[in-house]
Design a protein around this motif. Structure first.
Motif, PDB file in Angstrom:
ATOM      1  N   SER A  50     -12.356  -6.557 -44.861  1.00  0.00           N
ATOM      2  CA  SER A  50     -11.154  -7.207 -45.388  1.00  0.00           C
ATOM      3  C   SER A  50     -11.320  -7.536 -46.874  1.00  0.00           C
ATOM      4  O   SER A  50     -10.357  -7.438 -47.645  1.00  0.00           O
ATOM      5  N   THR A  51     -12.517  -7.892 -47.287  1.00  0.00           N
ATOM      6  CA  THR A  51     -12.745  -8.154 -48.708  1.00  0.00           C
ATOM      7  C   THR A  51     -12.637  -6.874 -49.517  1.00  0.00           C
ATOM      8  O   THR A  51     -12.102  -6.875 -50.641  1.00  0.00           O
ATOM      9  N   PHE A  52     -13.103  -5.756 -48.968  1.00  0.00           N
ATOM     10  CA  PHE A  52     -12.968  -4.489 -49.689  1.00  0.00           C
ATOM     11  C   PHE A  52     -11.497  -4.103 -49.839  1.00  0.00           C
ATOM     12  O   PHE A  52     -11.084  -3.620 -50.904  1.00  0.00           O
ATOM     13  N   VAL A  53     -10.700  -4.323 -48.810  1.00  0.00           N
ATOM     14  CA  VAL A  53      -9.260  -4.060 -48.926  1.00  0.00           C
ATOM     15  C   VAL A  53      -8.652  -4.947 -50.011  1.00  0.00           C
ATOM     16  O   VAL A  53      -7.783  -4.519 -50.782  1.00  0.00           O
ATOM     17  N   SER A  54      -9.109  -6.177 -50.097  1.00  0.00           N
ATOM     18  CA  SER A  54      -8.644  -7.074 -51.161  1.00  0.00           C
ATOM     19  C   SER A  54      -9.036  -6.534 -52.527  1.00  0.00           C
ATOM     20  O   SER A  54      -8.237  -6.595 -53.481  1.00  0.00           O
ATOM     21  N   TYR A  55     -10.249  -6.004 -52.656  1.00  0.00           N
ATOM     22  CA  TYR A  55     -10.676  -5.385 -53.915  1.00  0.00           C
ATOM     23  C   TYR A  55      -9.731  -4.255 -54.322  1.00  0.00           C
ATOM     24  O   TYR A  55      -9.316  -4.156 -55.479  1.00  0.00           O
ATOM     25  N   VAL A  56      -9.411  -3.399 -53.369  1.00  0.00           N
ATOM     26  CA  VAL A  56      -8.539  -2.263 -53.666  1.00  0.00           C
ATOM     27  C   VAL A  56      -7.167  -2.747 -54.132  1.00  0.00           C
ATOM     28  O   VAL A  56      -6.594  -2.223 -55.100  1.00  0.00           O
ATOM     29  N   ALA A  57      -6.607  -3.736 -53.448  1.00  0.00           N
ATOM     30  CA  ALA A  57      -5.295  -4.255 -53.823  1.00  0.00           C
ATOM     31  C   ALA A  57      -5.323  -4.887 -55.213  1.00  0.00           C
ATOM     32  O   ALA A  57      -4.385  -4.715 -56.009  1.00  0.00           O
TER      33      ALA A  57
ATOM     34  N   PHE B  85      -0.449 -16.753 -53.856  1.00  0.00           N
ATOM     35  CA  PHE B  85      -1.188 -17.913 -53.362  1.00  0.00           C
ATOM     36  C   PHE B  85      -2.130 -17.529 -52.225  1.00  0.00           C
ATOM     37  O   PHE B  85      -3.176 -18.129 -52.060  1.00  0.00           O
ATOM     38  N   PHE B  86      -1.755 -16.526 -51.432  1.00  0.00           N
ATOM     39  CA  PHE B  86      -2.599 -16.029 -50.344  1.00  0.00           C
ATOM     40  C   PHE B  86      -3.108 -14.643 -50.696  1.00  0.00           C
ATOM     41  O   PHE B  86      -2.464 -13.903 -51.431  1.00  0.00           O
ATOM     42  N   ASP B  87      -4.240 -14.293 -50.127  1.00  0.00           N
ATOM     43  CA  ASP B  87      -4.769 -12.939 -50.279  1.00  0.00           C
ATOM     44  C   ASP B  87      -4.250 -12.107 -49.102  1.00  0.00           C
ATOM     45  O   ASP B  87      -4.937 -11.895 -48.111  1.00  0.00           O
ATOM     46  N   HIS B  88      -3.011 -11.636 -49.229  1.00  0.00           N
ATOM     47  CA  HIS B  88      -2.374 -10.919 -48.129  1.00  0.00           C
ATOM     48  C   HIS B  88      -3.068  -9.592 -47.829  1.00  0.00           C
ATOM     49  O   HIS B  88      -3.032  -9.130 -46.692  1.00  0.00           O
ATOM     50  N   ALA B  89      -3.659  -8.976 -48.835  1.00  0.00           N
ATOM     51  CA  ALA B  89      -4.362  -7.713 -48.595  1.00  0.00           C
ATOM     52  C   ALA B  89      -5.547  -7.924 -47.657  1.00  0.00           C
ATOM     53  O   ALA B  89      -5.797  -7.103 -46.765  1.00  0.00           O
ATOM     54  N   ALA B  90      -6.279  -9.023 -47.845  1.00  0.00           N
ATOM     55  CA  ALA B  90      -7.405  -9.312 -46.943  1.00  0.00           C
ATOM     56  C   ALA B  90      -6.906  -9.586 -45.538  1.00  0.00           C
ATOM     57  O   ALA B  90      -7.525  -9.158 -44.551  1.00  0.00           O
ATOM     58  N   HIS B  91      -5.770 -10.272 -45.417  1.00  0.00           N
ATOM     59  CA  HIS B  91      -5.200 -10.521 -44.089  1.00  0.00           C
ATOM     60  C   HIS B  91      -4.879  -9.202 -43.390  1.00  0.00           C
ATOM     61  O   HIS B  91      -5.226  -9.002 -42.225  1.00  0.00           O
TER      62      HIS B  91
ATOM     63  N   GLY C 153      -5.997  -6.201 -44.058  1.00  0.00           N
ATOM     64  CA  GLY C 153      -7.211  -5.446 -43.784  1.00  0.00           C
ATOM     65  C   GLY C 153      -7.905  -5.924 -42.523  1.00  0.00           C
ATOM     66  O   GLY C 153      -8.341  -5.122 -41.698  1.00  0.00           O
ATOM     67  N   GLY C 154      -8.007  -7.249 -42.361  1.00  0.00           N
ATOM     68  CA  GLY C 154      -8.630  -7.786 -41.158  1.00  0.00           C
ATOM     69  C   GLY C 154      -7.828  -7.487 -39.905  1.00  0.00           C
ATOM     70  O   GLY C 154      -8.386  -7.123 -38.864  1.00  0.00           O
ATOM     71  N   ALA C 155      -6.495  -7.640 -39.984  1.00  0.00           N
ATOM     72  CA  ALA C 155      -5.650  -7.395 -38.811  1.00  0.00           C
ATOM     73  C   ALA C 155      -5.705  -5.929 -38.391  1.00  0.00           C
ATOM     74  O   ALA C 155      -5.833  -5.616 -37.198  1.00  0.00           O
ATOM     75  N   LEU C 156      -5.606  -5.026 -39.348  1.00  0.00           N
ATOM     76  CA  LEU C 156      -5.630  -3.599 -39.013  1.00  0.00           C
ATOM     77  C   LEU C 156      -6.990  -3.186 -38.455  1.00  0.00           C
ATOM     78  O   LEU C 156      -7.066  -2.351 -37.545  1.00  0.00           O
TER      79      LEU C 156
END
Length: 355
Positions: free
Chosen positions: A231-238, A304-310, A312-315
């Protein structure tokens, strides 16, 4: 019960406190006060006064450089793949060793003298209470106790002023930071806000029995740790794609994996809002609502939220219970067999009895 806690955090009356399942992205860079004299109001260089900074539950991060190159994502990608493989491999070996230890303990107890069993044990009242509490917990609750303890310990480190720079460097995830790989894991255990940590840990505690009964203790630990890194890597990409480089922290990405796994495996389970228990809905619909909210937040640029990490984790959670369990966990036999042969060979060389 866990869903009621989640819904409470989403209550609009929660003001600006972080919500449950929220990968904190509340750090804001503080603009330095300019020492240069302001330009006249009518000149071309005149700028309107900046709006007052948004209040945050997190302190401002140290200043960082310009936009990094997308090539910086190569190292985090390799780390995510390598760490995930290592986590599942270690979990498979851990399961083998735990099973072997249980079998040996069973036969040792069966051979033990009956006098040893009836011999009174010297224990204080406090120790008896702790043992009684621990024995009354479910396997899932005992499993997540260590995770919660680690989160509490790191939360206490945030309170130490001398640790602040280290915490920003290694316990917040940002692709523009000098540390890229270790924060992908460490930020999963990092919370600056007490409410943020308490809400996330309560949801993890509430869902622990369901997810551990579904995956088992060892497999759950591998999934949870891998989910935090992925999920953190998905956040990096976003962040690279949008150019919005802000530090994130929190266990929300990993917890989203836990929720998505349970809701995908048991979509007809009934959930309710804590303040409105008369209104129930299915876990499948709840998961759809969460994904829709985070998708909208990512598309509209909510910061305000890191939606990309959310997401990534859900998927990852949905994929794992649907396909990943079959592709990864059920193919661990060659590794376990190789480990067993190595253990047997080493035991034989040591002069001991082989199993």
């Amino acid at each position: 019960m866990a869903w009621r806690c989640w819904a409470r955090a989403w209550d609009p009356r929660a003001h600006r406190l972080t919500v449950l399942l929220e990968q904190r992205q509340g750090f804001r860079r503080v603009r330095p006060r300019s020492e240069e004299p302001q330009a006249p109001a009518g000149s071309a260089e005149a700028r309107p006064a900046p709006p007052p900074p948004r209040r945050s539950l997190c302190p401002p991060p140290p200043a960082r450089g310009g936009r990094p190159s997308p090539r910086r994502l190569v190292k985090p990608l390799l780390f995510a793949v390598g760490f995930t493989g290592t986590a599942f491999g270690a979990a498979a070996i851990w399961q083998y060793e735990a099973l072997k230890s249980r079998v040996q303990s069973y036969f040792e107890e069966a051979r033990a003298d009956w006098l040893d069993k009836i011999r009174p044990q010297k224990r204080g009242n406090f120790r008896k209470q702790v043992n009684s509490w621990w024995n009354n917990l479910t396997e899932g609750q005992r499993t997540v106790t260590g995770i919660i303890a680690a989160n509490v310990f790191i939360f206490c480190l945030w309170r130490l002023p001398g640790m602040r720079r280290i915490m920003f460097t290694y316990f917040t995830s940002d692709p523009s930071s000098k540390a890229l790989c270790s924060p992908m894991l460490l930020s999963t255990f990092s919370h600056f806000s007490l409410f943020h940590m308490a809400a996330n840990m309560y949801v993890l505690w509430s869902f622990s029995s369901s997810v551990v009964s579904l995956l088992g203790c060892e497999q759950f630990i591998a999934v949870y740790l891998s989910a935090g890194v992925i999920s953190t890597f998905v956040s990096y990409v976003a962040k690279m794609a949008t150019g919005k480089f802000e530090p994130s922290l929190g266990a929300s990405g990993a917890i989203m994996t836990v929720l998505a796994a349970v809701c995908t495996k048991m979509p007809e389970a009934k959930l309710a809002i804590i303040f409105l228990p008369m209104f129930t809905f299915t876990a499948g619909n709840a998961l759809k609502a969460i994904i829709a909210f985070d998708t909208a937040g990512l598309a509209l640029g909510w910061r305000f939220f890191d939606h990309a990490a959310h997401l990534g984790g859900a998927l990852f959670g949905m994929w794992y219970v649907t396909y990943g369990h079959e592709l990864i966990w059920k193919n661990r036999e060659p590794l376990v067999k190789a480990w067993h042969e190595m253990r047997t060979r080493n035991t034989g060389k040591g002069g001991g009895r082989s199993n």
